[in-house]
Structure formats: C-alpha cells, structure tokens
Design a protein around this motif. Sequence first.
Motif, PDB file in Angstrom:
ATOM      1  N   ALA A 200       0.813  -1.222   0.000  1.00  0.00           N
ATOM      2  CA  ALA A 200       0.000   0.000   0.000  1.00  0.00           C
ATOM      3  C   ALA A 200       0.843   1.267   0.000  1.00  0.00           C
ATOM      4  N   ALA A 201       2.127   1.136   0.257  1.00  0.00           N
ATOM      5  CA  ALA A 201       2.999   2.322   0.319  1.00  0.00           C
ATOM      6  C   ALA A 201       4.394   1.954  -0.147  1.00  0.00           C
ATOM      7  N   VAL A 202       4.618   2.057  -1.443  1.00  0.00           N
ATOM      8  CA  VAL A 202       5.945   1.844  -2.016  1.00  0.00           C
ATOM      9  C   VAL A 202       6.516   3.209  -2.359  1.00  0.00           C
ATOM     10  N   ASN A 203       7.597   3.570  -1.695  1.00  0.00           N
ATOM     11  CA  ASN A 203       8.164   4.903  -1.861  1.00  0.00           C
ATOM     12  C   ASN A 203       9.177   4.959  -3.002  1.00  0.00           C
ATOM     13  N   ASP A 204       8.997   5.924  -3.895  1.00  0.00           N
ATOM     14  CA  ASP A 204       9.999   6.219  -4.911  1.00  0.00           C
ATOM     15  C   ASP A 204      11.074   7.125  -4.313  1.00  0.00           C
ATOM     16  N   TYR A 205      12.316   6.945  -4.767  1.00  0.00           N
ATOM     17  CA  TYR A 205      13.445   7.764  -4.329  1.00  0.00           C
ATOM     18  C   TYR A 205      13.969   8.577  -5.515  1.00  0.00           C
ATOM     19  N   PRO A 206      13.572   9.837  -5.642  1.00  0.00           N
ATOM     20  CA  PRO A 206      14.085  10.667  -6.729  1.00  0.00           C
ATOM     21  C   PRO A 206      15.338  11.446  -6.310  1.00  0.00           C
ATOM     22  N   ILE A 207      16.151  11.788  -7.294  1.00  0.00           N
ATOM     23  CA  ILE A 207      17.354  12.579  -7.070  1.00  0.00           C
ATOM     24  C   ILE A 207      17.401  13.691  -8.107  1.00  0.00           C
ATOM     25  N   ALA A 208      17.927  14.855  -7.709  1.00  0.00           N
ATOM     26  CA  ALA A 208      18.001  15.984  -8.643  1.00  0.00           C
ATOM     27  C   ALA A 208      19.134  16.916  -8.264  1.00  0.00           C
ATOM     28  N   VAL A 209      19.694  17.562  -9.265  1.00  0.00           N
ATOM     29  CA  VAL A 209      20.660  18.638  -9.061  1.00  0.00           C
ATOM     30  C   VAL A 209      19.873  19.906  -8.763  1.00  0.00           C
ATOM     31  N   LEU A 210      20.248  20.613  -7.721  1.00  0.00           N
ATOM     32  CA  LEU A 210      19.531  21.821  -7.334  1.00  0.00           C
ATOM     33  C   LEU A 210      19.887  22.979  -8.247  1.00  0.00           C
ATOM     34  N   ALA A 211      18.929  23.873  -8.435  1.00  0.00           N
ATOM     35  CA  ALA A 211      19.090  24.959  -9.394  1.00  0.00           C
ATOM     36  C   ALA A 211      20.258  25.879  -9.051  1.00  0.00           C
ATOM     37  N   ASP A 212      20.522  26.076  -7.762  1.00  0.00           N
ATOM     38  CA  ASP A 212      21.601  26.981  -7.351  1.00  0.00           C
ATOM     39  C   ASP A 212      22.845  26.224  -6.897  1.00  0.00           C
ATOM     40  N   ALA A 213      23.056  25.036  -7.431  1.00  0.00           N
ATOM     41  CA  ALA A 213      24.224  24.232  -7.056  1.00  0.00           C
ATOM     42  C   ALA A 213      25.522  24.992  -7.294  1.00  0.00           C
ATOM     43  N   ALA A 214      26.397  24.984  -6.306  1.00  0.00           N
ATOM     44  CA  ALA A 214      27.690  25.648  -6.448  1.00  0.00           C
ATOM     45  C   ALA A 214      28.621  24.863  -7.362  1.00  0.00           C
ATOM     46  N   GLU A 215      28.409  23.551  -7.453  1.00  0.00           N
ATOM     47  CA  GLU A 215      29.230  22.683  -8.309  1.00  0.00           C
ATOM     48  C   GLU A 215      28.307  21.910  -9.258  1.00  0.00           C
ATOM     49  N   PRO A 216      27.707  22.596 -10.231  1.00  0.00           N
ATOM     50  CA  PRO A 216      26.713  21.927 -11.091  1.00  0.00           C
ATOM     51  C   PRO A 216      27.268  20.758 -11.895  1.00  0.00           C
ATOM     52  N   GLU A 217      28.486  20.892 -12.436  1.00  0.00           N
ATOM     53  CA  GLU A 217      29.046  19.800 -13.228  1.00  0.00           C
ATOM     54  C   GLU A 217      29.334  18.583 -12.355  1.00  0.00           C
ATOM     55  N   LEU A 218      29.872  18.821 -11.182  1.00  0.00           N
ATOM     56  CA  LEU A 218      30.149  17.725 -10.255  1.00  0.00           C
ATOM     57  C   LEU A 218      28.838  17.096  -9.783  1.00  0.00           C
ATOM     58  N   ALA A 219      27.824  17.914  -9.565  1.00  0.00           N
ATOM     59  CA  ALA A 219      26.516  17.413  -9.151  1.00  0.00           C
ATOM     60  C   ALA A 219      25.893  16.534 -10.236  1.00  0.00           C
TER      61      ALA A 219
END
Length: 243
Positions: A200-219
């Motif tokens: 009844a409760a299967v949790n999805d785990y999403p991941i994302a790079v944040l818009a203001d990331a200081a290290e976008p390429e590394l992220a």
Amino acid sequence: MLVGSACTPVADGSASGPPERTLTVFAAASLTDVFRTWGAQFAEQHPGTTVEFAFAGSSALAEQLAQGAPADVFASADQATMDRVVADVGVADEPVVFARNTLQIAVPPENPAGIGSLDDLAADGTTVALCAEHVPCGAASRAVLDAAGVAVDPVTWEEDVRAALTRVRLGEVDAALVYRSDVVAAGGDVHGIDIPEAAAAVNDYPIAVLADAAEPELAQAWTAFVTSPDNAKVLDDAGFLLP
C-alpha cells in the motif's frame, strides 16, 4: 565527510593536480550506508573532490533547503518531498527515480514480544516506534496501517527512519516500522518481518541537481553515478527495489 585525492607537491614547493572541490549532497536518512560507500568511490574517481553529506528525514532537509541551506544535490525518500523542493527551491533538471523502498516490521533478533503481523503492534503492552507522519517513512507507515485497519499508539515518534530503527537496536521498543533497506543495513541487530500491507505504500526515491548548485558539473556527475545501471546490484543488495 569523504575526502578525495590531495594535490602532489612539485620541485619548487608549489602544488600540482586537480583543483579541490566540494560536493554537498542532502539525502534521506535511509540512504546513509549506500551513499557513504558511493561517496568514497566517487571521490576516488574525481581527484581533488570532497563529498559532504547531510542525512536526515527528507522533510527536514527540504525545510533546510527552503531556508537557504547550500547544497548541490537532493535525494528524497518520496516524490512528494521532492515536489516541494522543486517548487520551493528549484532543480536544474527533472528529478530521476533511482530506487524504491517498502516497509517491514523491525524487531529485536529474539523477538521477545512475539510480533508477527501489524495486528500485533496494537496489542496491549506492546511498545512501538513510528516515524513522525510528516516524514516519508511516517506517511508510508500511516498508509500501511490504514490499509490494514490497525490503530497503533506508538511510545515514540521519530524524525527519521534511522532513529526509529535505533530504538529497536537498543531494545527500547518491541518493534518499529522501517524500510526494508534499514533492516538490511542493521545486519543481525534486528529481524525484519514482511507484511503484505506494505504494497500500500511503495516509496519512490528521486534525485536531482539543485538549481543553485555551487558545483553543477560535479553534481551532474554524481547523479549520473547514482542512477547508473552499474549500481543497480548495490541497491538490490542493500534492500532497495529497482524502479
């Protein structure tokens, strides 16, 4: 904190090598063991890189991000919390689901209370730890208990799933509802009991790079590493389900 390779001195006393960079990852508490392992591997693959983690309940991390806490990547234990971060903070790209998780009942190895089902959690004298309902494991616990028609009065509400698990490991409660992956991570310290209502409760785990990331390429490199098919077995071995 996991530290990558240091610079190598040269003859004139200066240093050569890649620039030192820090990647900051906010991640759900249930990801602690897998992400720490991957952090060490990632640092080795990216010389000069330090990977710093903040592990906590997803909702607490989302609140910190909304208040301006600096981070490069966010990995949540449910889609609803990621949606809040997308709306309140912003992300560079569409979040990607890289794992799923379901609940088990965690009990001490000897199971002194003789728990075998959700109904047993409601028995008189049984002490239970649940995650607070505003965090993903708590919302999942509520959905599972509602599906079973079971009312549980916990002796403690915990702010993340690892805190609930710790109550069982220390023998402070008879049982807790936690993720399968946390039971696996605990090894022989706890015993996990499957429950049919977990569907009844299967949790999805999403991941994302944040818009203001200081290290976008590394992220971006980190999210690509996490979502790589090469890491699917690691997730499976850790008790997660694959999306």
